[in-house]
Design an enzyme around this catalytic site. Sequence first.
Site, mmCIF file in Angstrom:
data_model
loop_
_atom_site.group_PDB
_atom_site.id
_atom_site.type_symbol
_atom_site.label_atom_id
_atom_site.label_comp_id
_atom_site.label_asym_id
_atom_site.label_seq_id
_atom_site.Cartn_x
_atom_site.Cartn_y
_atom_site.Cartn_z
ATOM 1 N N PHE A 1 0.825 -1.218 0.000
ATOM 2 C CA PHE A 1 0.000 0.000 0.000
ATOM 3 C C PHE A 1 0.853 1.261 0.000
ATOM 4 O O PHE A 1 0.366 2.343 -0.336
ATOM 5 C CB PHE A 1 -0.956 0.001 1.194
ATOM 6 C CG PHE A 1 -0.350 0.487 2.479
ATOM 7 C CD1 PHE A 1 0.353 -0.372 3.289
ATOM 8 C CD2 PHE A 1 -0.480 1.817 2.865
ATOM 9 C CE1 PHE A 1 0.927 0.081 4.471
ATOM 10 C CE2 PHE A 1 0.088 2.278 4.044
ATOM 11 C CZ PHE A 1 0.793 1.409 4.847
ATOM 12 N N LYS A 2 2.124 1.133 0.362
ATOM 13 C CA LYS A 2 3.004 2.302 0.412
ATOM 14 C C LYS A 2 3.064 3.016 -0.947
ATOM 15 O O LYS A 2 3.288 4.219 -1.010
ATOM 16 C CB LYS A 2 4.424 1.885 0.809
ATOM 17 C CG LYS A 2 4.559 1.088 2.100
ATOM 18 C CD LYS A 2 4.413 1.936 3.325
ATOM 19 C CE LYS A 2 4.953 1.355 4.616
ATOM 20 N NZ LYS A 2 4.453 0.063 5.083
#
Length: 460
Positions: free
Chosen positions: A112-113
């Site tokens: 998700f970064k």
Amino acid sequence: MSKLYHSTRGLAPEIGIREVALAGLAPDGGLYLPKKWPHFSVNDIAAMRDASYTEIAFRVLRPFMQDALPGDVLRGIIEKSYAVFDAPQITPLKHFGGIDILELFHGPTLAFKDVALQFLGHTLDYFMQGSGKRITIIGATSGDTGSAAISALADRKNIDVFILYPAKGPSEIQRRQMTCVAAPNVHALAIDGSFDDCQAIVKAMFADGAMRDECNLTTVNSINLLRILAQIVYYFVAARDVAPHKPCFVVPTGNFGDIYAGYAAHKCGLPISKLVVASNSNDILTRFFATGKMEPRPVQGTLSPSMDIQVSSNFERLLFDLCDENAEQLRGLMQSKNGFSVTPAQLDKARQIFMAGSANDAETLATIAEFQKNHDYTLDPHTAVGVTVAQGLARTLPHPIVCLATAHPGKFPETVAKATGFAPQLQPKVASLIKGSERLISFPSNRQKIADFIRAHRLN
Ligand SMILES: *Cc1c(COP(=O)(O)O)cnc(C)c1O
């Protein structure tokens, strides 16, 4: 430029969003926050019903950016940032019985970064254009921030990147995503220590005024407010997908950045019933929400390495609220070396929206196996921590329950194979990137030596 952002510690000048993005950590050691959060009304939110991810991103981010990013520039950055995602919805929501999975891993490094770092990379690039200056980005990573930052910033002009990771922390794929990148402006440094040691070194470099000024330091850790802002967007997008119901979010948590973005969405007016912190055996936050005491213990290595953290930097942002924005009180709490306690009234306030739970490695493996069997869907170990906590609380949690899927299972093949008997396929886009030879640079946990390396390896 309007100065709409202030530091949690109250001893740094108020600044605009461009300066916030370029500074990362405030010079007084605090974290930047908006003095006033934008407010989205029920009608504003209802109007997002038929909007795309990028349109919602534009509407949500616009009020934070003021004139630092004119509307057409912001739109362009959002379009470029999410064009590299391989799902048309960017963050698709999948339904499995009583649990919804919000897939946040469709970016280039499968965690998700990417959602925030792609946006941060393009935005920093825009802010630096024509400035005639270079900035030096330093960051601590347990694996995913480093690879996502390197992917977003490799070969960018005017930006040098130094990522510190615990030598024994990341999975092989996570490590290779950092060390197989040949761009001359990026460096991944293996530190003989824990993630918390890496984060402490990064913070100490920021506290060194001479180095900070000489190198124009900034950071891509979630202490950089721009990351949090970009993550607020998918809470609005998920809420759109479960409307008219009011979602509860379960968030696999380490540095408290992702779940803080959910809290920020709530502060901006998004109806959310609960925000559930899910920890692995490093359960300091779960214990905090049970007792009001923040008591660090030694970090344990687990199957969800991106959550092997005891000192959650972004918690300071919540604490600032719990202190009613009293910076002096907050400084008192943050200065105590061995943890701190909040008052029963402060704990009550936090519990109005937050809940917490934890899952150990055995439970994580059992959940991956069970989800595979029941739903023919493979969870990564971090997501499985969240799903375990969600299932444990399911009877007390308001529905719909949205579990954030923070990484693709292909990033953690050994763990998944241990649970299910087979290793998930790694997507070709990643497999080809990590084939080459590795550039391994190792350091003891020594700030001076690392600072010397950074000074010597910045490009001119
Ligand atoms: C970074 C990360 C987390 C933790 O997120 P925080 O914002 O640090 O709380 C959870 N899962 C994965 C896969 C991550 O990369």
